[in-house]
Design a protein around this motif. Structure first.
Motif: not given
Length: 384
Positions: A167-176
């Protein structure tokens, strides 16, 4: 080899991430080399204006046009500055600044989602003299998709593995999330991706609220780490409908923004939390919503999780994710040679490169689109 600039400003409106990259290869068989990465803060008055618009403040068409231009000037300046001391780029991929996102929630005749990114590409091209590609989400939306997330195909190209599901979990303002199965066979059709919910959005808004805007974020999660999360409150918040919707799905500040924070503050009153406890509880919501999303919607849990985006630097959040994931290792994309800080800027450089080569940029399994499509509008006029 093509030298490309990727430009990105996300839901947190922290500033413009610029990545100068060399890209080799074609379609999914590509390699990238990060030459330079830098974040250029917005002028305070522009950031404030963006946040007002994102929070629903009405503006005139004249004001919208002026803001569109101001953001384009800021993006063009970032593109010019990132090249200083380096060989010049021949292509710019600009995400722009999202000011409104209305995802498609019900398929049917005559129904499409809507997403607006401003910072017009034609002006960036005019100011830099470099072919500029922007408006990446529109074509996926026209094909019946959410227009988000757009990173899964990039993740598949750069971070897939022959022996490990990730899993590649991006955590910006919103997570994807992008779930990538072991590479082989029809692996591409099994990739999944969606917005998991709040990343840094509620945390940053809470810090601004608690400090009367003296601070805009909790560095390394240090403040939250001194508090104790209220798990009963987290369970209450996790009942929110979005967390239970099946993918494909996407979200933004329209849901997890100021109004949502105010409701969280109201919900917390009866628990008598101090500021650190409240931040710890919001952090737990982000972590729990991510992990619950994996458990509820993935075909199987991953063997490893890689974090990227600003939230990957929040050590307390990373600790809570690791705790909730148990023995599944959690690290950052830095450990596999891709900058966690500039990953999304790199992604939009890749999307521009693919558009330049007439390669599709979306992944229908993640966005819900009916087909793969070329993403982005191309601007290649001559600077005057």
């Amino acid at each position: 080899m093509t030298r490309v600039i990727g430009l990105m400003s996300g839901t947190s409106v922290d500033g413009i991430d610029a990545a100068l990259v060399d890209i080799f290869g074609t379609d999914l068989d590509i390699k990238i080399e990060l030459i330079a990465g830098e974040t250029y803060p917005y002028p305070p008055e522009i950031r404030e204006r963006i946040l007002e618009v994102c929070q629903g403040k009405a503006i005139s068409m004249v004001e919208l046009a002026n803001l569109d231009d101001a953001i384009a000037y800021s993006f063009a300046s970032a593109a010019i500055n990132i090249q200083i001391g380096h060989q010049q780029a021949t292509l710019i991929g600009s995400h722009g600044q999202t000011v409104y996102h209305r995802p498609l929630t019900e398929k049917g005749e005559g129904k499409l989602g809507y997403s607006l990114q401003i910072g017009r590409g034609t002006l960036i091209n005019h100011l830099t003299g470099i072919t500029t590609i922007n408006n990446f989400r529109a074509a996926d939306i026209a094909a019946g998709g959410q227009g988000a997330p757009l990173v899964p195909r990039i993740n598949a190209a750069l971070l897939s593995d022959d022996s490990e599901a990730r899993c590649i979990q991006n955590i910006g303002g919103i997570g994807n999330i992008t779930y990538i199965p072991v590479r082989g066979g029809d692996w591409l059709s099994k990739i999944r991706g969606w917005d998991t919910g709040p990343g840094n959005s509620l945390l940053d808004l809470a810090v601004e609220h608690l400090t009367d805007k003296a601070k805009t974020y909790d560095e390394d999660g240090n403040w939250a780490s001194t508090g104790n999360p209220c798990f009963d409150l987290v369970e209450q918040w996790l009942s929110q409908e979005y967390f239970h919707l099946p993918p494909p799905k996407s979200t933004g500040r329209e849901l997890f923004g100021v109004d949502y924070l105010h409701q969280c503050i109201k919900d917390a009153e009866s628990f008598k939390l101090n500021s650190a406890d409240f931040l710890a509880t919001l952090t737990e919501l982000t972590a729990a919503s991510i992990v619950n999303s994996y458990r509820n919607f993935l075909p199987q849990m991953p063997q490893r999780v890689f974090l990227c985006g600003g939230g990957s630097r929040n050590l307390y959040l990373k600790h809570r994710l690791q705790h909730l994931l148990g023995t599944i290792p959690v690290s950052t994309t830095d450990e596999v040679g891709l900058s966690a800080d500039f990953f999304e800027a790199i992604a939009f450089a890749v999307l521009a490169y693919w558009r330049h080569l007439d390669c599709p940029g979306n992944l229908p399994a993640a966005t819900g689109a009916m087909r793969e499509v070329l993403l982005g509008n191309v601007w290649d006029g001559v600077m005057v």
